[in-house]
Structure formats: C-alpha cells, structure tokens
Design a protein around this motif. Structure first.
Motif, mmCIF file in Angstrom:
data_model
loop_
_atom_site.group_PDB
_atom_site.id
_atom_site.type_symbol
_atom_site.label_atom_id
_atom_site.label_comp_id
_atom_site.label_asym_id
_atom_site.label_seq_id
_atom_site.Cartn_x
_atom_site.Cartn_y
_atom_site.Cartn_z
ATOM 1 N N ALA A 1 10.834 6.716 2.657
ATOM 2 C CA ALA A 1 11.062 5.562 1.781
ATOM 3 C C ALA A 1 9.892 4.590 1.813
ATOM 4 C CB ALA A 1 12.360 4.858 2.185
ATOM 5 N N ARG A 2 9.248 4.460 2.961
ATOM 6 C CA ARG A 2 8.097 3.550 3.042
ATOM 7 C C ARG A 2 6.982 3.981 2.108
ATOM 8 N NH1 ARG A 2 8.203 3.843 9.485
ATOM 9 N NH2 ARG A 2 9.959 2.436 9.897
ATOM 10 N N ALA A 3 6.945 5.274 1.801
ATOM 11 C CA ALA A 3 5.945 5.787 0.860
ATOM 12 C C ALA A 3 6.499 5.852 -0.564
ATOM 13 C CB ALA A 3 5.482 7.173 1.307
ATOM 14 N N GLY A 4 7.673 5.259 -0.777
ATOM 15 C CA GLY A 4 8.286 5.273 -2.104
ATOM 16 C C GLY A 4 8.796 6.636 -2.518
ATOM 17 N N LYS A 5 9.213 7.444 -1.546
ATOM 18 C CA LYS A 5 9.574 8.829 -1.820
ATOM 19 C C LYS A 5 11.062 9.128 -1.627
ATOM 20 C CE LYS A 5 5.360 10.245 -2.706
ATOM 21 N NZ LYS A 5 5.000 10.733 -4.060
ATOM 22 N N VAL A 6 11.925 8.115 -1.753
ATOM 23 C CA VAL A 6 13.372 8.346 -1.653
ATOM 24 C C VAL A 6 14.074 7.585 -2.778
ATOM 25 C CG1 VAL A 6 15.452 8.197 -0.229
ATOM 26 C CG2 VAL A 6 13.231 8.583 0.854
ATOM 27 N N ILE A 7 14.894 8.288 -3.519
ATOM 28 C CA ILE A 7 15.713 7.706 -4.570
ATOM 29 C C ILE A 7 17.172 7.768 -4.137
ATOM 30 C CG2 ILE A 7 16.459 7.904 -6.983
ATOM 31 C CD1 ILE A 7 13.573 7.069 -6.730
ATOM 32 N N ALA A 8 17.902 6.688 -4.378
ATOM 33 C CA ALA A 8 19.346 6.666 -4.120
ATOM 34 C C ALA A 8 20.062 6.588 -5.459
ATOM 35 C CB ALA A 8 19.715 5.469 -3.246
ATOM 36 N N PHE A 9 21.119 7.387 -5.590
ATOM 37 C CA PHE A 9 21.833 7.469 -6.860
ATOM 38 C C PHE A 9 23.330 7.282 -6.633
ATOM 39 C CE2 PHE A 9 24.111 10.106 -10.031
ATOM 40 C CZ PHE A 9 23.723 9.429 -11.183
ATOM 41 N N PHE B 1 34.538 15.417 0.732
ATOM 42 C CA PHE B 1 35.104 16.161 -0.386
ATOM 43 C C PHE B 1 35.044 15.292 -1.631
ATOM 44 C CE2 PHE B 1 38.820 17.181 -3.033
ATOM 45 C CZ PHE B 1 38.622 18.537 -3.247
ATOM 46 N N PHE B 2 34.480 15.838 -2.720
ATOM 47 C CA PHE B 2 34.299 15.079 -3.955
ATOM 48 C C PHE B 2 35.130 15.686 -5.073
ATOM 49 C CE2 PHE B 2 30.612 14.014 -1.500
ATOM 50 C CZ PHE B 2 30.331 12.691 -1.814
ATOM 51 N N ASP B 3 35.732 14.812 -5.844
ATOM 52 C CA ASP B 3 36.456 15.212 -7.045
ATOM 53 C C ASP B 3 35.762 14.547 -8.231
ATOM 54 O OD1 ASP B 3 38.274 16.132 -8.879
ATOM 55 O OD2 ASP B 3 39.846 14.706 -8.347
ATOM 56 N N CYS B 4 35.078 15.344 -9.032
ATOM 57 C CA CYS B 4 34.290 14.819 -10.148
ATOM 58 C C CYS B 4 34.835 15.381 -11.464
ATOM 59 C CB CYS B 4 32.820 15.196 -10.011
ATOM 60 S SG CYS B 4 32.059 14.638 -8.471
ATOM 61 N N SER B 5 34.982 14.504 -12.459
ATOM 62 C CA SER B 5 35.476 14.974 -13.753
ATOM 63 C C SER B 5 34.393 15.701 -14.533
ATOM 64 C CB SER B 5 36.013 13.793 -14.577
ATOM 65 O OG SER B 5 35.001 12.804 -14.756
ATOM 66 N N GLY B 6 33.119 15.390 -14.264
ATOM 67 C CA GLY B 6 32.005 16.060 -14.918
ATOM 68 C C GLY B 6 31.232 16.902 -13.924
ATOM 69 N N ASP B 7 29.908 16.761 -13.941
ATOM 70 C CA ASP B 7 29.066 17.506 -13.008
ATOM 71 C C ASP B 7 29.411 17.161 -11.564
ATOM 72 O OD1 ASP B 7 27.687 18.724 -15.045
ATOM 73 O OD2 ASP B 7 26.018 17.304 -15.021
ATOM 74 N N GLY B 8 29.292 18.150 -10.676
ATOM 75 C CA GLY B 8 29.430 17.888 -9.255
ATOM 76 C C GLY B 8 28.297 16.999 -8.768
ATOM 77 N N VAL B 9 28.471 16.437 -7.574
ATOM 78 C CA VAL B 9 27.481 15.481 -7.074
ATOM 79 C C VAL B 9 26.108 16.126 -6.903
ATOM 80 C CG1 VAL B 9 26.897 13.887 -5.205
ATOM 81 C CG2 VAL B 9 29.254 14.070 -5.981
ATOM 82 N N ILE B 10 26.047 17.342 -6.371
ATOM 83 C CA ILE B 10 24.744 17.999 -6.200
ATOM 84 C C ILE B 10 24.076 18.217 -7.553
ATOM 85 C CG2 ILE B 10 23.660 20.196 -5.597
ATOM 86 C CD1 ILE B 10 23.935 18.359 -3.236
ATOM 87 N N SER B 11 24.827 18.592 -8.574
ATOM 88 C CA SER B 11 24.255 18.728 -9.919
ATOM 89 C C SER B 11 23.680 17.407 -10.402
ATOM 90 C CB SER B 11 25.312 19.225 -10.903
ATOM 91 O OG SER B 11 25.734 20.532 -10.599
ATOM 92 N N GLN B 12 24.374 16.313 -10.115
ATOM 93 C CA GLN B 12 23.874 14.995 -10.498
ATOM 94 C C GLN B 12 22.557 14.679 -9.788
ATOM 95 O OE1 GLN B 12 27.010 11.919 -10.197
ATOM 96 N NE2 GLN B 12 28.537 13.557 -10.376
ATOM 97 N N LEU B 13 22.493 15.007 -8.489
ATOM 98 C CA LEU B 13 21.280 14.719 -7.720
ATOM 99 C C LEU B 13 20.113 15.601 -8.160
ATOM 100 C CD1 LEU B 13 22.517 14.187 -4.037
ATOM 101 C CD2 LEU B 13 22.425 12.560 -5.927
ATOM 102 N N VAL B 14 20.400 16.844 -8.515
ATOM 103 C CA VAL B 14 19.333 17.744 -8.966
ATOM 104 C C VAL B 14 18.646 17.172 -10.209
ATOM 105 C CG1 VAL B 14 18.878 19.998 -10.027
ATOM 106 C CG2 VAL B 14 20.232 19.850 -7.929
#
Length: 289
Positions: A252-260, A132-145
């Motif tokens: 990730a080995r192909a450089g295809k994963v970003i962590a935020f 469960f996330f409590d965000c003052s701005g955008d929700g986490v999924i919005s941030q990831l999008v």
C-alpha cells in the motif's frame, strides 16, 4: 488473467469443538454442501479453475471430498438418488486441485506463504472458506477480478463495520478513487486494532449512532506474486504469527493495494452465530423453512 485460487484450510476450528475434532471446519455444511465447496464454486464462477489448498493434519477429508468416490457412485447408479452427486461431480470435472501442508499455524500470512509452491510467479485469488457470501449478482471473487483487471495490483474485499467489531478484523484506511463510492486506494492497515488506535479521545464521548464506521477486510483477496517475497521478510508479530495485513501495508505504501466494497451479504461462519445465520438465510432463500 487470474488462473489460481488459494484456500488456507489448515486451521483447527476450535470454536466448533467438539465437532471439529475429527471434521475440518471447512467441511462443515451449509445445508448440503461444505463451506469449502461454496468457495470453490465461487472461484469457478470467476473462471478460475486451479484450486490450491493449504491443509494440515486431520484434513484428509478435504482431498477425499474433491475426488471421485467409485463405491458411492456405483451404489447410487441407476437409482433415484443418483442426481445428489451431480454438483460435486461437476466441480471435480471443472477444477484441478493441488495441496500442500502447513506444519505450524503461524498466521494467515504464513499460510499464504506456504502456498507459494502451488501458485508460482503469477497473481492469484485467496478465499477464506469460513467467510460465506450470498451475492445476488457476481460472486465476490468475480467482483475483485474486475477491479484487478483495471488496476493490475492487489485487491481486497472490504465492508463497513461499527466500532464494537474493530478488534476482530484487519482495518483499512484509504482514499476514494475515480469518483467512486466503493473503490479505495489503500493508505494504511491495522490488524485487529484497539478502538483507541483509530479514533480521537474526544470521539469516545460520541453515542454509538454517531461513532465513525470503519472499513474491515473480508475474506477475499486478489494478490500479486511479489507478496511472497514481502512475506518472507516480515517480522513475526504476536504469538509468532505472520500477518497478511503487514505485507499488504508494504504494498500500500507504493500505492499497490485497492480496497473494494463488495456487493453481497457476508456471514462469519468461523463463529457459531454466523454459521447458524448463514444456514437459516440460505434455507429461507430456498424455501426449505
């Protein structure tokens, strides 16, 4: 570009027994709304309208919750309590819900693979409702999008944790990119590792204050559709489970994963302690206590 969100919701919720004997853990409420509804609303806030839910036996109340209740609506119509249904009615009107059953609990990777018929060949979000996330701005999924739109690859939400917690999470290593202090190109992952897998022997002598901190996967993802073909080839690990971290490691080995590093506060509502903290935090925020 992200149109669908997958919700793995077939787990037993054993840490909340006996409450979860008949009530799905995803339907446990924080104040007046079940955890799963908070997740659906988070997806809607990211302009994702198609909710794909992976359920199991004893989860029929999930489908009932996201459906009209003619008897209840009729009973409350014209009364002072009619507004209580406004929020869920808005969710039902804005979202489309599809369901598939996971017949065996064989890990998060298996749950995501079970959802393939609902997703098809397109990128999608994943929300674990008991985070469960409590965000003052955008929700986490919005941030990831937003991150996905920039890099066009899988994106995972992460947070910093201390050394005492590493055995509870998937742990990520990576390199900062674009001069950022919150966006990483992932180089490796370990699912619930032992501490000795992550630090050098001499670091065991460090005090808790000097011990390195680690990046843990939180319960939000954007995944590209090739994840399904990867999951089909993954060898099951401990207890026959298929882990999403093993599939992401291949990407990730192909450089295809970003962590935020998401912006917000997370509560682990899969644990009693986290569930109580989330309830108290939201109650204080709404001046209930």
């Amino acid at each position: 570009m992200i149109k669908k969100c997958l919700f793995p919701a077939a787990g037993y919720g054993t840490r909340f027994l006996p409450a979860t004997k008949a009530v799905p853990k995803e339907m446990l409420p924080i104040l007046t709304k079940p955890l799963l509804q908070y997740g659906v609303e988070e997806a809607l806030s990211a302009n994702i309208n198609n909710m794909a839910i992976v359920t199991g036996r004893g989860k029929r109340s999930i489908e009932d919750h996201f459906d009209n209740s003619l008897e209840l609506e009729s009973q409350l119509s014209g009364t002072s309590k009619e507004y209580y249904l406004d929020e869920i009615k808005e969710v039902i009107e804005r979202a489309t819900f599809t369901y598939v059953r996971q017949h065996k609990m064989l890990g998060l990777g298996h749950a995501i693979l079970t959802g393939e018929p609902l997703i098809g060949n397109e990128p999608f979000a994943v929300i674990l409702a008991d985070d469960f996330f409590d965000c003052s701005g955008d929700g986490v999924i919005s941030q990831l999008v937003k991150i996905y739109e920039k890099y066009q690859c899988s994106v995972i939400a992460i947070e910093e944790i201390d050394s005492t917690q590493v055995e509870r999470y998937g742990i990520v290593t990576g390199d900062l990119i674009d001069g950022s202090d919150d966006t990483y190109s992932v180089t490796s992952m370990l699912e619930k590792p032992k501490l000795h897998d992550l630090i050098k022997p001499e670091e065991y002598e460090l005090s808790s204050d000097d011990m390195p901190r680690f990046m843990a996967i939180a319960g939000r993802y954007i995944l590209t559709p090739d994840i399904f073909s990867i999951l089909k080839k993954i060898n099951p690990g401990k207890h026959g489970e298929i882990q999403i971290t093993d599939a992401l490691k291949i990407q990730a080995r192909a450089g295809k994963v970003i962590a935020f590093k998401y912006k917000g506060n997370r509560f682990d509502c899969g644990s009693i302690e986290g569930y109580v903290k989330a309830t108290i935090s939201l109650a204080k925020k709404r001046n209930i206590i």
